[in-house]
Design a protein around this motif. Structure first.
Motif, mmCIF file in Angstrom:
data_model
loop_
_atom_site.group_PDB
_atom_site.id
_atom_site.type_symbol
_atom_site.label_atom_id
_atom_site.label_comp_id
_atom_site.label_asym_id
_atom_site.label_seq_id
_atom_site.Cartn_x
_atom_site.Cartn_y
_atom_site.Cartn_z
ATOM 1 N N GLU A 178 -53.750 116.511 87.285
ATOM 2 C CA GLU A 178 -54.219 117.892 87.193
ATOM 3 C C GLU A 178 -55.641 118.030 87.724
ATOM 4 N N GLY A 179 -56.381 116.896 87.721
ATOM 5 C CA GLY A 179 -57.735 116.905 88.272
ATOM 6 C C GLY A 179 -57.751 116.675 89.772
ATOM 7 N N GLY A 180 -56.577 116.571 90.381
ATOM 8 C CA GLY A 180 -56.485 116.431 91.823
ATOM 9 C C GLY A 180 -56.455 115.004 92.326
ATOM 10 N N HIS A 181 -56.234 114.035 91.435
ATOM 11 C CA HIS A 181 -56.230 112.635 91.826
ATOM 12 C C HIS A 181 -54.801 112.082 91.898
ATOM 13 N N GLU A 182 -54.660 110.965 92.590
ATOM 14 C CA GLU A 182 -53.356 110.321 92.746
ATOM 15 C C GLU A 182 -53.342 108.999 91.981
ATOM 16 N N VAL A 183 -52.428 108.856 91.052
ATOM 17 C CA VAL A 183 -52.252 107.595 90.329
ATOM 18 C C VAL A 183 -51.307 106.731 91.150
ATOM 19 N N ILE A 184 -51.826 105.628 91.697
ATOM 20 C CA ILE A 184 -51.016 104.801 92.595
ATOM 21 C C ILE A 184 -50.283 103.678 91.871
ATOM 22 N N GLY A 185 -50.559 103.511 90.579
ATOM 23 C CA GLY A 185 -49.870 102.473 89.830
ATOM 24 C C GLY A 185 -50.285 102.459 88.382
ATOM 25 N N MET A 186 -49.384 101.981 87.520
ATOM 26 C CA MET A 186 -49.673 101.827 86.098
ATOM 27 C C MET A 186 -49.153 100.463 85.658
ATOM 28 N N VAL A 187 -50.009 99.651 85.050
ATOM 29 C CA VAL A 187 -49.639 98.317 84.589
ATOM 30 C C VAL A 187 -49.977 98.202 83.104
ATOM 31 N N GLU A 188 -49.456 97.129 82.458
ATOM 32 C CA GLU A 188 -49.639 97.047 81.009
ATOM 33 C C GLU A 188 -50.256 95.749 80.518
ATOM 34 N N ASP A 189 -50.752 94.904 81.420
ATOM 35 C CA ASP A 189 -51.443 93.701 80.954
ATOM 36 C C ASP A 189 -52.488 93.275 81.973
ATOM 37 N N GLY A 190 -53.369 92.365 81.556
ATOM 38 C CA GLY A 190 -54.499 91.971 82.378
ATOM 39 C C GLY A 190 -54.124 91.298 83.677
ATOM 40 N N ILE A 196 -56.081 106.079 92.034
ATOM 41 C CA ILE A 196 -56.491 105.458 90.774
ATOM 42 C C ILE A 196 -55.394 104.562 90.235
ATOM 43 N N LEU A 197 -55.795 103.406 89.728
ATOM 44 C CA LEU A 197 -54.892 102.465 89.073
ATOM 45 C C LEU A 197 -55.178 102.479 87.579
ATOM 46 N N ILE A 198 -54.124 102.596 86.755
ATOM 47 C CA ILE A 198 -54.269 102.658 85.298
ATOM 48 C C ILE A 198 -53.673 101.407 84.662
ATOM 49 N N ALA A 199 -54.384 100.865 83.673
ATOM 50 C CA ALA A 199 -53.866 99.716 82.919
ATOM 51 C C ALA A 199 -53.985 99.996 81.430
ATOM 52 N N ASP A 200 -52.836 100.004 80.747
ATOM 53 C CA ASP A 200 -52.808 100.192 79.294
ATOM 54 C C ASP A 200 -51.408 99.834 78.806
ATOM 55 N N ASP A 201 -51.320 99.172 77.661
ATOM 56 C CA ASP A 201 -49.995 98.786 77.174
ATOM 57 C C ASP A 201 -49.294 99.924 76.447
ATOM 58 N N SER A 202 -49.984 101.029 76.222
ATOM 59 C CA SER A 202 -49.377 102.194 75.578
ATOM 60 C C SER A 202 -48.802 103.134 76.635
ATOM 61 N N VAL A 203 -47.496 103.300 76.625
ATOM 62 C CA VAL A 203 -46.853 104.208 77.580
ATOM 63 C C VAL A 203 -47.399 105.610 77.410
ATOM 64 N N LEU A 204 -47.607 106.040 76.170
ATOM 65 C CA LEU A 204 -48.076 107.388 75.888
ATOM 66 C C LEU A 204 -49.442 107.626 76.520
#
Length: 213
Positions: A22-34, A3-11
Motif C-alpha cells: 500500500e506504500g508503493g513498494h514491491e515485496v520480492i520474497g518472504m522467508v522464515e529463518d536466518g 523489499i525482502l521480509i524475514a519472519d517466522d510468523s505468517v500473520l
C-alpha cells in the motif's frame, strides 16, 4: 523499492507485505529463518531487508546474526530489524556491523504506518533509525565517565534525534531552529565525543554508538 521480509510468523509477514504494498513498494520474497534470509538477501540484493530478530530454531537472535552475516559479504546492505522488546546490545551489534542503512524498531511501531514507512524509506536511502524507546532507555541510564554527559542539554536533544534517524533538516524542524544551528551543534557533538573527520568513519553512526555505550 524491492523489499525482502524475514519472519517466522505468517500473520506478521503478510501484514508487513500489505503495508509495504500500500506504500508503493514491491515485496520480492518472504522467508522464515536466518539461513534462508542470508541466502535470499545475498542472491537478490534487495533495496531493503526487513527481519524479525527472533526466529527459529532458538528464537533468540537469529535475525540479528543473519544480518551480521549478510553485512560481512555486503557491507552496505540496508537492513531494518524488528524486535518485540528493547535490547540495547542488539542495537549496538547492528550499528557496529556497518556504516549506515541500519534500522532497529519495536514491532509495536509498525502499527503507526506513517512512522514505519518513513523508517523504511530512510533506511533504504542509507540512513539510520533507532526506535525512540531504545533512545529513551539509553538516556535514562547512568554511566560512569559517560562522554555524553559532557554535552549540553541542546546537544543531547540533537544526538537523541540523530539516533532516531532524523536528518539535520528534520532535527531543525522539531527543535524550531535553523539547519545551520543544528550543523553547529552536530560538529560540537563530534568534537566532544572525540570523533574527528575521517572518510572511513560514519561519524553519525559512531556518535550513536558512543551514546549506546
Amino acid at each position: 523499492m524491492q523489499i525482502l521480509i524475514a519472519d517466522d510468523s505468517v500473520l506478521l509477514r503478510e501484514g508487513l507485505a500489505l503495508i509495504l504494498a500500500e506504500g508503493g513498494h514491491e515485496v520480492i520474497g518472504m522467508v522464515e529463518d536466518g539461513d534462508a534470509l542470508v541466502g535470499r538477501a545475498l542472491a537478490s540484493r534487495p533495496d531493503l531487508v526487513i527481519s524479525d530478530i527472533r526466529m527459529p530454531p532458538s528464537h533468540t537472535d537469529e535475525g540479528l546474526q543473519a544480518a551480521m552475516r549478510i553485512r560481512a559479504d555486503w557491507p552496505d546492505a540496508p537492513i531494518l530489524l524488528l524486535s518485540q522488546y528493547v535490547v540495547l546490545s542488539y542495537a549496538t551489534d547492528l550499528l557496529s556491523s556497518g556504516t549506515g542503512a541500519i534500522g532497529y524498531l519495536l514491532k509495536d511501531r509498525v502499527s503507526d504506518i506513517d512512522t514505519f514507512l518513513d523508517a523504511v524509506d530512510r533506511v533504504a536511502a542509507g540512513g539510520m533509525v533507532l526506535d525512540p524507546e531504545v533512545v529513551a532507555q539509553v538516556m535514562r541510564r547512568g554511566r560512569r565517565d559517560d562522554p555524553v554527559a559532557t554535552l549540553t542539554p541542546r546537544e543531547r536533544e540533537v544526538l537523541e534525534l540523530m539516533a532516531e534517524g532524523h536528518t539535520n533538516a528534520g532535527i531543525a524542524k522539531r527543535l524550531f531552529v535553523t539547519e545551520g544551528a543544528v550543523e553547529k551543534h552536530t560538529q560540537r557533538i563530534f568534537a566532544k565525543l572525540g570523533l574527528s573527520a575521517d572518510a572511513d568513519v560514519h561519524r553519525r553512526v559512531a556518535a550513536v554508538l558512543t551514546l549506546l555505550g
